[in-house]
Design a protein around this motif. Structure first.
Motif, mmCIF file in Angstrom:
data_model
loop_
_atom_site.group_PDB
_atom_site.id
_atom_site.type_symbol
_atom_site.label_atom_id
_atom_site.label_comp_id
_atom_site.label_asym_id
_atom_site.label_seq_id
_atom_site.Cartn_x
_atom_site.Cartn_y
_atom_site.Cartn_z
ATOM 1 N N ILE A 19 0.824 -1.173 0.213
ATOM 2 C CA ILE A 19 -0.023 0.088 -0.111
ATOM 3 C C ILE A 19 0.901 1.319 -0.255
ATOM 4 C CG2 ILE A 19 -1.872 -0.973 1.296
ATOM 5 C CD1 ILE A 19 -0.763 0.546 3.738
ATOM 6 N N PRO A 20 0.348 2.314 -0.532
ATOM 7 C CA PRO A 20 1.152 3.705 -0.685
ATOM 8 C C PRO A 20 1.286 4.061 1.099
ATOM 9 C CG PRO A 20 -1.037 4.297 -1.445
ATOM 10 C CD PRO A 20 -0.914 2.588 -1.273
ATOM 11 N N LEU A 21 2.424 4.649 1.504
ATOM 12 C CA LEU A 21 2.552 5.036 2.900
ATOM 13 C C LEU A 21 1.988 6.357 2.924
ATOM 14 C CD1 LEU A 21 6.265 3.589 3.443
ATOM 15 C CD2 LEU A 21 4.098 2.894 4.672
ATOM 16 N N TRP A 22 1.386 6.607 4.104
ATOM 17 C CA TRP A 22 0.920 8.070 4.277
ATOM 18 C C TRP A 22 2.110 9.067 4.713
ATOM 19 C CZ3 TRP A 22 -2.761 11.232 4.189
ATOM 20 C CH2 TRP A 22 -4.218 11.063 4.104
ATOM 21 N N VAL A 90 -11.187 12.074 6.163
ATOM 22 C CA VAL A 90 -11.669 12.747 4.845
ATOM 23 C C VAL A 90 -11.010 14.021 4.651
ATOM 24 C CG1 VAL A 90 -13.492 13.449 3.578
ATOM 25 C CG2 VAL A 90 -14.143 11.689 5.412
ATOM 26 N N GLY A 91 -10.844 14.797 5.583
ATOM 27 C CA GLY A 91 -9.945 15.968 4.953
ATOM 28 C C GLY A 91 -8.564 15.747 4.763
ATOM 29 N N TRP A 92 -7.856 14.812 5.610
ATOM 30 C CA TRP A 92 -6.421 14.717 5.331
ATOM 31 C C TRP A 92 -6.516 13.787 4.060
ATOM 32 C CZ3 TRP A 92 -6.084 17.887 9.009
ATOM 33 C CH2 TRP A 92 -4.705 18.294 9.527
ATOM 34 N N SER A 93 -7.176 13.113 3.791
ATOM 35 C CA SER A 93 -7.268 12.208 2.330
ATOM 36 C C SER A 93 -7.473 13.144 1.306
ATOM 37 C CB SER A 93 -8.486 10.997 2.579
ATOM 38 O OG SER A 93 -8.359 10.361 3.536
ATOM 39 N N PHE A 94 -8.321 14.166 1.297
ATOM 40 C CA PHE A 94 -8.583 15.116 0.277
ATOM 41 C C PHE A 94 -7.322 15.929 0.173
ATOM 42 C CE2 PHE A 94 -9.901 19.141 -1.099
ATOM 43 C CZ PHE A 94 -10.625 18.790 -2.353
ATOM 44 N N VAL A 95 -6.840 16.578 1.020
ATOM 45 C CA VAL A 95 -5.789 17.482 0.904
ATOM 46 C C VAL A 95 -4.473 16.806 0.412
ATOM 47 C CG1 VAL A 95 -3.915 18.788 2.225
ATOM 48 C CG2 VAL A 95 -6.237 18.909 2.879
ATOM 49 N N PHE A 96 -4.039 15.684 0.882
ATOM 50 C CA PHE A 96 -3.000 14.740 0.333
ATOM 51 C C PHE A 96 -3.188 13.732 -0.789
ATOM 52 C CE2 PHE A 96 -2.170 16.203 4.948
ATOM 53 C CZ PHE A 96 -1.258 16.977 4.583
ATOM 54 N N ASP A 97 -4.492 13.794 -1.127
ATOM 55 C CA ASP A 97 -4.596 12.937 -2.277
ATOM 56 C C ASP A 97 -4.354 11.438 -2.100
ATOM 57 O OD1 ASP A 97 -5.839 12.513 -4.822
ATOM 58 O OD2 ASP A 97 -4.011 12.706 -5.719
ATOM 59 N N TYR A 98 -4.795 10.915 -0.906
ATOM 60 C CA TYR A 98 -4.481 9.453 -0.707
ATOM 61 C C TYR A 98 -5.603 8.788 -0.778
ATOM 62 C CZ TYR A 98 -2.544 5.684 2.064
ATOM 63 O OH TYR A 98 -2.202 4.484 2.417
ATOM 64 N N ARG A 99 -5.581 7.522 -1.684
ATOM 65 C CA ARG A 99 -6.554 6.922 -2.208
ATOM 66 C C ARG A 99 -6.699 5.416 -1.832
ATOM 67 N NH1 ARG A 99 -8.824 9.876 -6.492
ATOM 68 N NH2 ARG A 99 -7.765 11.849 -7.236
ATOM 69 N N SER A 100 -5.927 5.036 -1.169
ATOM 70 C CA SER A 100 -5.922 3.581 -0.805
ATOM 71 C C SER A 100 -6.699 3.496 0.620
ATOM 72 C CB SER A 100 -4.381 3.097 -0.317
ATOM 73 O OG SER A 100 -4.452 1.725 0.374
ATOM 74 N N ALA A 101 -7.811 2.772 0.313
ATOM 75 C CA ALA A 101 -8.813 2.228 1.355
ATOM 76 C C ALA A 101 -8.171 1.539 2.496
ATOM 77 C CB ALA A 101 -9.859 1.705 0.836
ATOM 78 N N VAL A 102 -7.256 0.451 2.063
ATOM 79 C CA VAL A 102 -6.673 -0.376 2.955
ATOM 80 C C VAL A 102 -5.448 0.340 3.714
ATOM 81 C CG1 VAL A 102 -5.215 -2.602 3.040
ATOM 82 C CG2 VAL A 102 -6.943 -2.503 1.544
ATOM 83 N N GLY A 103 -5.013 1.207 3.072
ATOM 84 C CA GLY A 103 -3.920 1.965 3.868
ATOM 85 C C GLY A 103 -4.528 2.862 4.711
ATOM 86 N N GLN A 104 -5.749 3.502 4.615
ATOM 87 C CA GLN A 104 -6.417 4.242 5.305
ATOM 88 C C GLN A 104 -6.846 3.646 6.671
ATOM 89 O OE1 GLN A 104 -7.157 7.524 4.990
ATOM 90 N NE2 GLN A 104 -7.993 8.012 3.239
#
Length: 467
Positions: A19-22, A90-104
């Motif tokens: 997964i992509p790392l935060w 939700v806000g952090w995911s939108f700002v940083f364009d993080y799209r992996s549900a598993v990673g979240q």
């Protein structure tokens, strides 16, 4: 503490599933937005530790994000806790364009669970306060160790990938041109690979094995062809000298290099006549996600090259192995490395940098760089390079202080796509600065006033202090 707990699970899932790392997503966001006047000195001073240092910034941002639900958890309005936690995710995911549900899930669930547990009011004063006192005392040590672990992991992984990367092998005969033009004043005409500047948006660049790599060619997401590395090597290639210049250059930095590249044209890979008539963009996308686009006419022109080799050898990992794009009229971010897909699209495409507001047409501005100077018998001798993309350089003038402009002697460039080296001299009148300015092939002089780097590259004069 919650951030480190979440990252312990998050990193475990990363090593298990990729997964992509935060931390890396945020670090890349930070690096892309750091002004060049800070970023270039940081990269030069910290070297290979600069990007691991940025990863620790990702850790700090995540901790800051967890502060808000933690703060609400410590107040009487406990019913708002989950709402605050959800808004942060939700806000952090939108700002940083993080799209992996598993990673979240792998980060936020354990991290927010720890926040909830530590935010509960103490029920047994002596016991609970004692435990929290021990926790508070140990926290600086734990945070220091966790921060160091995140940085060291990034550094070690990059080193491991560098060792596993395929070493460049001979691809075409190459002999650098003889250095007869002002050798004590001007850089080499061709930049050695190990001295060629390298920039990327990644905290850790990919290391691709040619046996498993394929170049995907798609139309609106539909695959139409896959090309293996051995197939690409069998396509007839052209060799061409090309200069690359980074859009992050300030008026003082020198992120620029010239190499003899070997590659193929898009028309050798795709028959344009078989594409739909509505194609409006050709996107080139790297395996790590960085992408940019060209107009169809430009993508199929002879000016654009899909490069497999550099200075006689196959590409190195740092310079985009196995395949990279070369667009001589544009700044470096348009020249996508580690290519994985060529996408023909009937809808507009925004690449990595245009998404941040940079121009989609980053034409190289006319710029110069004074490489060296020598004071001798009443004159100051100067040498350097000027570059204006495919427009070429018609003339270069020099002066000391605010004195009279003097014409420089130009060397014939290696190709229409390279820098022009020059040398000249000005009277030594005791000035503390020397200046160079170039005239491009269209008859326009290098800008005399400094312009902003964002959104299409910095413009301005070339001035160097001398002693």
């Amino acid at each position: 503490m919650a951030t480190l707990a979440g990252l312990a699970v998050h990193y475990a899932v990363f090593f298990w599933s990729g997964i992509p790392l935060w931390t890396e997503t945020i670090a890349e966001w930070i690096m892309a937005r750091t002004p060049s006047r800070w970023a270039v000195p940081i990269l030069e001073s910290l070297g290979e530790w600069a990007k691991p240092f940025a990863v620790t910034g990702g850790l700090a941002v995540l901790g800051f994000g967890l502060f808000f639900p933690a703060l609400l958890g410590l107040t009487r309005w406990r019913r708002w806790w989950w709402a605050a936690a959800g808004l942060v995710v939700v806000g952090w995911s939108f700002v940083f364009d993080y799209r992996s549900a598993v990673g979240q899930a792998s980060f936020w669930i354990p991290a927010l669970t720890v926040v909830a547990m530590l935010s509960r009011p103490a029920r047994g004063p002596a016991t609970d306060l004692g435990r929290r006192g021990v926790l508070a005392a140990s926290l600086p040590v734990v945070m220091t160790a966790g921060t160091a672990a995140v940085a060291v992991e990034s550094w070690v992984r990059n080193r491991a990938l560098a060792k596993s990367a395929v070493e460049p092998v001979a691809l075409f005969p190459f002999q650098p041109p003889a250095e007869t033009f002002a050798p004590t004043l001007v850089r080499r005409a061709v930049t050695p690979v190990d001295q060629f500047y390298g920039m990327s948006k990644n905290t850790v660049d990919p290391a691709i094995h040619p046996a498993v790599w394929k170049l995907r060619i798609t139309v609106d997401g539909r695959p139409i062809r896959e090309i293996r590395y051995t197939e690409l090597l069998a396509v007839p290639r052209v060799e061409r000298y090309v200069t690359l210049r980074c859009v992050s250059n300030t008026l003082k930095s020198d992120l620029m290099g010239t190499a003899l590249w070997s590659g193929v044209h898009l028309a050798q890979l795709v028959d344009r006549r078989q594409l739909p008539s509505g194609i409006v963009e050709v996107a080139v996308i790297g395996v790590e996600g960085h992408g940019d686009s060209l107009s169809p006419d430009y993508a199929f022109s002879d000016e654009v090259l899909f490069a497999l080799g550099m200075n006689g050898k196959t590409l190195s990992r740092a310079h985009g192995f196995p395949l990279r794009l070369l667009t001589p009229r544009y700044y470096g971010f348009k020249n996508v490395k580690w290519m994985g897909e060529i996408a023909f699209l009937t809808r507009p495409y925004l690449g990595t940098w245009p998404k941040m507001g940079y121009t989609k047409e980053p034409l190289i501005h006319t710029a110069s760089h004074i490489d060296r100077y020598q004071r001798d018998n009443g004159v100051v001798r100067l040498g350097g390079v000027s570059f204006a993309g495919v427009r070429g350089i018609r003339a270069v003038r020099l002066r000391g202080g605010k004195g009279e402009w003097k014409d420089a002697l130009l060397e014939k460039p290696l190709s229409p796509y390279t820098w022009t080296r020059w040398q000249g001299e000005v009277p030594d009148l005791g000035a503390s600065e020397v200046e160079a300015r170039a005239l491009d092939g269209t008859g326009r002089w290098q800008e005399a006033e400094e312009g902003p780097l964002f959104p299409n590259g910095m413009t301005g004069p070339t001035i160097r202090r001398i002693s």
